[in-house]
Design an enzyme around this catalytic site. Structure first.
Site, mmCIF file in Angstrom:
data_model
loop_
_atom_site.group_PDB
_atom_site.id
_atom_site.type_symbol
_atom_site.label_atom_id
_atom_site.label_comp_id
_atom_site.label_asym_id
_atom_site.label_seq_id
_atom_site.Cartn_x
_atom_site.Cartn_y
_atom_site.Cartn_z
ATOM 1 N N ASP A 250 83.597 66.675 58.155
ATOM 2 C CA ASP A 250 84.618 66.162 59.064
ATOM 3 C C ASP A 250 84.880 64.689 58.790
ATOM 4 O OD1 ASP A 250 82.498 64.901 60.442
ATOM 5 O OD2 ASP A 250 82.103 66.815 61.439
ATOM 6 N N LYS A 272 88.980 66.165 62.932
ATOM 7 C CA LYS A 272 90.298 65.970 63.522
ATOM 8 C C LYS A 272 91.029 64.824 62.822
ATOM 9 C CE LYS A 272 88.324 63.459 67.342
ATOM 10 N NZ LYS A 272 88.098 63.435 68.744
ATOM 11 N N MET A 386 79.607 56.173 69.942
ATOM 12 C CA MET A 386 80.952 56.563 70.394
ATOM 13 C C MET A 386 81.387 55.759 71.626
ATOM 14 S SD MET A 386 80.571 60.694 69.903
ATOM 15 C CE MET A 386 78.845 60.805 70.309
#
Ligand code: SAH
Length: 483
Positions: A250, A272, A386
Site C-alpha cells: 500500500d 488508497k 497517524m
C-alpha cells in the site's frame, strides 16, 4: 539503466581482438572460455598470451585488421593501448555492424565488459554503467569472498536434475518450490560442507518424495519492511521478498523497498490514493486468502512492523480461519527508526521510564478514545502514530487533561528516509510548527523530555548526511556528548 545486461552466446562464433598487451589477452581469454574462435591482430604478443596461444581456437595475425576481417564476426575488441589503432578497429567494426568494445574508452563502446565473478556455470556480471569500474571491482571482491566456490558445482548439480524434476512435477511454481526447499535445506548444507555424495543422495530422496499436492499449497508472508531505509530490512524479510509470486502493498510502503522484491512477482497495489477510498480491509484479507489458495506465495508487505498499528492481526485472523499458513516477520517500527535517526531516545533513566505508543487516528465511525489520564503522566514518552491530521486537537486535549503545555515535542517526517525532517517545539507550539514547516507525513509525533536530548545528541543541521546515498545516523555516536 545505462546498458542492458545480457549474456552473449559465443560458442562456435568468431571474435576479433586488436592488441597484444594484457587488456587484449584478458579479452581473448574470456572469449575463448566462452567457446569462441579468437583472432588476435598484433605485431607482437606479450607474455599475458602465454596461457592461450596454444589453444586450438586461437589464431594470431601479425598484421593490422582489415574490413575483410570483420565479415561474420560476433564481437570485436580493440585493446591496443594506442588511441588511433583502437579508433581504426572501432571504425571497421562499426562499418560491418559488429558490436565493438574499446578498452577504457566507453564512448566508443557498443558494449562494456563487466566485472565478473566466475563460479561456472554460475556467473555474476557487475556494471556501474561506466561510472566507476573501481566500484564494480570492490563489489566483485565482496561477492568473491561471500559466494563459496562450491556454488558453481551446486548450480551444475541442480542443472543435471532439471529434466528429471520436470518429468516429475509439471508445474513451474511447484518445481521452483522444490528447489528452494532443497537449496535452503539439507541438500545445500551437505554440499557446501564438502559432502557431495550425501547431498546427491539427499536430493534423490527428496525427488522421490516430491509431492505435488503439498507443493501446491500456497502461503502468506506478512512482512514488516521497516520505516524506509532499505538497510533496516531483516535478512528474513529480504529472503521472503525474493521468493514471492505476488506482492500486495500500500501507499505506506517505503519507496525503494519494492525494487527488492523478486522481479517476476506480480505487484498488486491495495492502498488508497490521496482522495480516494482505501481498499477495505476485508477485501485485502479475502484477496490474500484467494491468492494463497491458488498455490501462490503471497507477500504482504507492511511499512514498519506488521503488528504495530498495521492491521496485521486482522489479516492473519482471516488467513488462519481459511487454514492458510502464514509467516509473520517483524520489522523495525517507525517509532524505533525515527527515534534512532532523529537522535531522540524513547526511554532514558533520567527522563522516561515508560514509553506509550498510541494512534491519533480514530476508527472509522467511532471517536478517538485515548486514556488521557495515563498519557499526561510525567517521566514517560508518548509516541503518536497517524497523529498529523488532528495534531492541534490532540495537543489541546493533552493540555485539557492536565498535560504540561511546555513539554518538549517533536515531529519526525519521513523518518530514516533521505528526506527525513525533524521539527521540534513544545506541546503548545508543535502543531503550528508542523503547519508552517509544511509537514505532510508520514510523520510520528514524540512527546516527552527525551526530545530535548536531541540537542545534545545531534549536531545542528540534523542527522542526515549530505553525501548522496548515505542517510544513516552513523555519525551520531561520534558526535554524542556523554550524557
Ligand atoms: N506499522 C507501522 C505503522 C503503521 S501506521 C510501523 O510500525 O511503523 C502509519 C503511521 O506510521 C504513519 O501515519 C506515521 O505516523 C507512522 N510512520 C510510518 N512510517 C514512518 C516514517 N518513515 N516516518 C515517520 N512516521 C512514519
Amino acid at each position: 539503466m545505462e546498458q542492458l545486461p545480457i549474456f552473449f552466446q559465443l560458442k562456435g562464433k568468431t571474435v576479433a581482438v586488436a592488441g597484444g598487451g594484457a587488456p587484449a589477452a584478458r579479452r581473448a581469454e574470456l572469449a575463448l572460455r566462452a567457446g569462441a574462435r579468437v583472432s588476435v591482430f598484433a605485431t607482437h604478443l606479450g607474455d599475458d598470451f602465454r596461457a592461450i596461444v596454444d589453444d586450438p581456437h586461437f589464431v594470431h595475425e601479425t598484421r593490422a585488421p582489415s574490413a575483410a576481417d570483420m565479415a561474420g564476426l560476433a564481437l570485436a575488441f580493440a585493446a591496443t593501448g594506442d588511441r588511433a589503432s583502437d579508433e581504426a578497429m572501432a571504425a571497421l567494426a562499426r562499418e560491418a555492424r559488429v558490436p565493438i568494445n574499446v578498452a577504457d574508452t566507453p564512448e566508443l563502446c557498443d558494449f562494456i565488459m563487466p566485472a565478473i565473478v566466475d563460479r561456472d556455470p554460475l556467473v555474476i556480471a557487475i556494471s556501474t554503467g561506466g561510472a566507476s569500474p573501481i566500484f564494480a571491482r570492490m563489489i566483485r571482491a565482496r561477492l568473491e569472498s561471500t559466494i563459496p566456490t562450491a556454488y558453481g558445482r551446486l548450480v551444475a548439480l541442480v542443472g543435471s536434475y532439471r529434466e528429471r524434476l520436470g518429468q516429475r512435477l509439471s508445474d513451474l511454481s511447484q518445481r521452483r518450490r522444490f528447489w528452494e526447499r532443497a537449496l535452503e535445506g539439507r541438500v545445500a548444507d551437505r554440499f557446501l560442507a564438502g559432502r557431495e555424495d550425501e547431498a546427491r543422495a539427499e536430493l534423490e530422496r527428496a525427488l522421490d518424495a516430491a509431492d505435488d499436492t503439498e507443493l501446491a499449497q500456497g502461503e502468506v508472508y506478512l512482512v514488516g519492511a521497516g520505516p524506509g531505509d532499505p538497510d533496516l530490512l531483516t535478512f528474513r524479510a529480504l529472503r521472503l521478498m525474493q521468493r514471492a509470486d505476488v506482492v500486495l502493498y500500500d501507499r505506506l510502503l517505503p519507496p525503494g523497498i519494492l525494487n527488492l522484491v523478486r522481479r517476476e512477482a506480480e505487484h498488486i497495489y491495495v492502498g488508497k490514493e490521496p482522495d480516494r477510498h482505501a481498499v477495505p480491509q476485508e477485501e485485502i484479507s479475502a484477496k490474500l486468502v484467494r491468492l494463497a489458495k491458488e498455490g501462490k506465495r503471497v507477500l504482504r508487505l507492511k511499512g514498519g512492523d506488521p503488528f504495530m498499528f498495521g492491521r496485521g492481526g486482522e489479516e492473519i485472523e482471516a488467513l488462519a480461519a481459511a487454514g492458510i499458513s502464514v509467516q509473520v516477520v517483524p520489522g523495525v517500527t517507525s517509532a524505533a527508526g525515527c527515534s534512532a535517526y532523529a537522535g531522540i531516545p524513547l526511554t532514558h533513566r533520567d527522563h522516561a521510564q515508560a514509553c506509550v505508543f498510541v494512534t491519533g487516528h480514530a476508527r472509522s465511525g467511532g471517536g478517538l478514545s485515548l486514556g488521557w489520564e495515563a498519557l499526561v503522566q510525567p517521566h514517560q514518552t508518548v509516541v503518536i502514530f497517524m497523529g498529523l491530521g488532528q495534531l492541534e486537537s490532540l495537543m489541546h486535549q493533552f493540555v485539557a487533561h492536565g498535560g504540561n503545555p511546555a513539554l518538549p515535542a517533536a515531529i519526525v517526517e519521513n523518518g530514516t528516509r533521505p528526506n527525513q525532517r525533524v521539527v521540534t517545539g513544545t506541546v503548545e507550539t508543535i502543531a503550528g510548527a508542523a503547519a508552517s514547516e509544511g509537514i505532510v507525513g508520514p510523520a510520528l509525533v514524540i512527546l516527552g523530555t527525551v526530545v530535548a536530548l536531541r540537542e545534545r545528541l545531534v549536531p545542528r543541521g540534523g542527522p542526515v548526511s549530505d553525501e548522496p546515498g548515505i542517510f544513516s545516523n552513523a555519525h551520531i555516536p561520534a558526535t554524542m556528548t556523554p550524557v
